[in-house]
Structure formats: structure tokens, C-alpha cells
Design a protein around this motif. Structure first.
Motif, PDB file in Angstrom:
ATOM      1  N   UNK A   3     -61.458 -43.361   1.122  1.00  9.08           N
ATOM      2  CA  UNK A   3     -60.572 -42.320   0.594  1.00  9.08           C
ATOM      3  C   UNK A   3     -59.575 -41.815   1.637  1.00  9.08           C
ATOM      4  N   UNK A   4     -59.923 -41.983   2.921  1.00 11.23           N
ATOM      5  CA  UNK A   4     -59.037 -41.543   4.003  1.00 11.23           C
ATOM      6  C   UNK A   4     -58.144 -42.664   4.504  1.00 11.23           C
ATOM      7  N   UNK A   5     -58.461 -43.899   4.131  1.00 13.01           N
ATOM      8  CA  UNK A   5     -57.768 -45.065   4.687  1.00 13.01           C
ATOM      9  C   UNK A   5     -56.247 -45.028   4.505  1.00 13.01           C
ATOM     10  N   UNK A   6     -55.743 -44.739   3.297  1.00 17.18           N
ATOM     11  CA  UNK A   6     -54.274 -44.781   3.145  1.00 17.18           C
ATOM     12  C   UNK A   6     -53.541 -43.854   4.111  1.00 17.18           C
ATOM     13  N   UNK A   7     -53.968 -42.617   4.210  1.00 14.37           N
ATOM     14  CA  UNK A   7     -53.280 -41.657   5.074  1.00 14.37           C
ATOM     15  C   UNK A   7     -53.459 -41.985   6.549  1.00 14.37           C
ATOM     16  N   UNK A   8     -54.664 -42.392   6.937  1.00 14.48           N
ATOM     17  CA  UNK A   8     -54.975 -42.628   8.346  1.00 14.48           C
ATOM     18  C   UNK A   8     -54.366 -43.927   8.855  1.00 14.48           C
ATOM     19  N   UNK A   9     -54.463 -44.977   8.062  1.00 14.41           N
ATOM     20  CA  UNK A   9     -54.145 -46.312   8.547  1.00 14.41           C
ATOM     21  C   UNK A   9     -52.798 -46.837   8.076  1.00 14.41           C
ATOM     22  N   UNK A  10     -52.421 -46.486   6.847  1.00 10.96           N
ATOM     23  CA  UNK A  10     -51.289 -47.192   6.238  1.00 10.96           C
ATOM     24  C   UNK A  10     -50.457 -46.289   5.336  1.00 10.96           C
ATOM     25  N   UNK A  11     -50.013 -45.164   5.854  1.00 14.81           N
ATOM     26  CA  UNK A  11     -49.313 -44.182   5.027  1.00 14.81           C
ATOM     27  C   UNK A  11     -47.973 -44.673   4.502  1.00 14.81           C
ATOM     28  N   UNK A  12     -47.382 -45.670   5.164  1.00 10.01           N
ATOM     29  CA  UNK A  12     -46.078 -46.180   4.725  1.00 10.01           C
ATOM     30  C   UNK A  12     -46.185 -47.531   4.017  1.00 10.01           C
ATOM     31  N   UNK A  31     -62.633 -39.420  10.365  1.00 11.40           N
ATOM     32  CA  UNK A  31     -62.577 -40.163   9.106  1.00 11.40           C
ATOM     33  C   UNK A  31     -63.339 -41.477   9.159  1.00 11.40           C
ATOM     34  N   UNK A  32     -64.203 -41.629  10.168  1.00 17.28           N
ATOM     35  CA  UNK A  32     -64.963 -42.863  10.316  1.00 17.28           C
ATOM     36  C   UNK A  32     -66.278 -42.813   9.547  1.00 17.28           C
ATOM     37  N   UNK A  33     -66.672 -43.958   9.029  1.00 15.08           N
ATOM     38  CA  UNK A  33     -67.955 -44.086   8.343  1.00 15.08           C
ATOM     39  C   UNK A  33     -68.846 -45.000   9.169  1.00 15.08           C
ATOM     40  N   UNK A  34     -70.047 -44.526   9.466  1.00 11.22           N
ATOM     41  CA  UNK A  34     -70.973 -45.264  10.323  1.00 11.22           C
ATOM     42  C   UNK A  34     -71.864 -46.182   9.504  1.00 11.22           C
ATOM     43  N   UNK A  35     -72.067 -47.388  10.029  1.00  8.86           N
ATOM     44  CA  UNK A  35     -73.002 -48.336   9.450  1.00  8.86           C
ATOM     45  C   UNK A  35     -73.750 -49.032  10.563  1.00  8.86           C
TER      46      UNK A  35
END
Length: 238
Positions: free
Chosen positions: A137-146, A115-119
Motif C-alpha cells: 500500500x506504501x509502494x507507489x508513493x515511496x518507490x514510484x510516485x511518477x 514502510x518496510x515489511x519484515x519477512x
């Protein structure tokens, strides 16, 4: 008379010092001195050197607290003389000579990897270097689901990227070999496999607390529980 240690909070990748706001409020309420500096996120050696310099300039004892990638930094920076304890929060607990990639490579990869985006970012006198953020779009589930959705929307677009080179640099020290440590394992972490957290904490002989259902952003979602563990470290080392 014992001196209350200053708590130095080190944030990890894809976050900033504001992620400690709830924890800071908890500690300040108890009169515990606290500092939450920015983490450059440009490389393990250079970031650890910066954190070490911040700690060394604090008068009196210091308890270092590292979240995520910040755990690898406090393992190195914790060798500073006035550091008296280490607290790992959903963090990497690295051994001397070990990289983040080697540590997490012992266990199944977390969903973060896909789920990483490269820059890239400019480097004076060299080719641009690679850095990573989490796809929004993946941040909530991956990083901060609660964490509440309205909060994760802000966190997702205010991420601070981590230099790719940080994953391959070997740690130059393991301060937990000489200093007491505590660790909080986030039981539902989708960014760092909880098994990675448990392994590192157990190897370090840390006092371990596990929060079932806690996401990687446990300092945001459950600041009281995080602060409780830090308070325990402050009491033990003060």
C-alpha cells in the motif's frame, strides 16, 4: 579503434532486472551492448562478488550502472580490471569500510524506513534470516510516485526482497577512487534521501545530473534521461 564498452545494469532492492527495460531499449537503439543480470539481494559482499564475476566474463571494457542498493555493489565490483566507469542512478555511493546504514545515517531518514515489511527466508544450517519488502500500500508513493498507477500495482506485488544484513555489511572497496563516475540524483526520491545521493556523488567526484520531481523508480519513469547519462559515460570511456 576504441571498443564500445558493454553496459552492465545492476538493479537494486524491491525490483528486478525488468526495471531496466526502458533503459535497455534506449541503449540497444544506439547499438550499445548491454547486460542486465539478476541481483541476488542476499548480502553486500556476496552480491558484489556475483556482479564482479559477471563483469569479468564480458570481453572488453565494461561500464557498471547501479540503481539504489546496486550503487553499493558497483562500488565494490568496479575494482574488476575491465570496468572502466561507474554510473550511479538514485543510488548509494559507499566508501570503503562504510555500510549502507552508516551512509544514510548521516542524514534524515527517508519515508521508506517506516514502510518496510519484515519477512524471513531459510538459511541452511542456521536460523532463518530477515528480509524486507515495501508494504504494497506504501509502494507507489515511496518507490514510484511518477509511474502510472497500473504499472505500480504490478511492481508492488512483484518486489524482490533485500536481506536485512545488507544494510550493516561494510563495503570492501570504493572503485570510484580509481575510476571515473557519473551520478543521477532523483530529486523527489522517497526511498533514498536525495541528500544521501548528492553527498555520495560529490564525495566520489562524480559528474552529477539531478532530475527534479523524479521518484526512486527513475529508470522506469524517465528511461531516456537515465540512458542519456549512461551514453555520456560510454562515450567518455570508449
Amino acid at each position: 579503434m576504441s571498443t564500445t564498452p558493454t553496459v552492465l545494469l545492476v538493479h537494486g532492492a524491491f525490483a528486478d532486472a525488468g526495471s531496466w527495460s526502458g533503459v535497455v531499449a534506449e541503449l540497444q537503439h544506439d547499438g550499445i551492448p548491454v547486460v542486465a543480470p539478476p541481483n541476488p539481494l542476499r548480502g553486500l559482499a556476496s552480491d558484489a562478488a556475483y556482479i564482479a564475476s559477471v563483469a569479468a566474463q564480458i570481453k572488453g571494457p565494461v561500464v557498471l550502472v547501479g540503481h539504489s542498493y546496486g550503487g553499493a555493489l558497483i562500488s565494490v565490483a568496479g575494482t574488476v580490471d575491465n570496468v572502466v566507469g561507474l554510473v550511479y542512478v538514485a543510488a548509494y555511493v559507499t566508501e570503503k569500510g562504510e555500510s549502507l546504514g552508516e551512509l544514510q545515517g548521516r542524514f534524515p531518514l527517508s519515508p521508506l524506513v517506516g514502510s518496510l515489511r519484515e519477512g524471513t527466508y531459510p538459511v541452511e544450517g542456521a536460523q532463518p534470516a530477515v528480509e524486507f519488502t515495501i508494504k504494497p500500500e506504501a509502494f507507489p508513493e515511496i518507490f514510484a510516485a511518477d509511474v502510472p498507477a497500473e504499472v505500480t500495482k504490478v511492481l508492488a506485488v512483484s518486489q524482490r526482497p533485500l536481506a536485512a544484513g545488507a544494510f550493516t555489511e561494510a563495503a570492501s572497496a570504493a572503485a570510484w577512487r580509481a575510476k571515473p563516475s557519473w551520478a543521477l540524483v532523483a530529486g523527489a526520491d522517497q526511498a533514498i534521501n536525495p541528500e544521501v545521493q548528492r553527498f555520495g556523488a560529490e564525495r566520489a567526484g562524480a559528474t552529477v545530473v539531478e532530475l527534479a520531481g523524479a521518484s526512486h523508480a527513475v529508470a522506469v519513469s524517465r528511461p531516456k534521461e537515465v540512458a542519456d547519462l549512461i551514453r555520456e559515460a560510454v562515450r567518455a570511456t570508449g
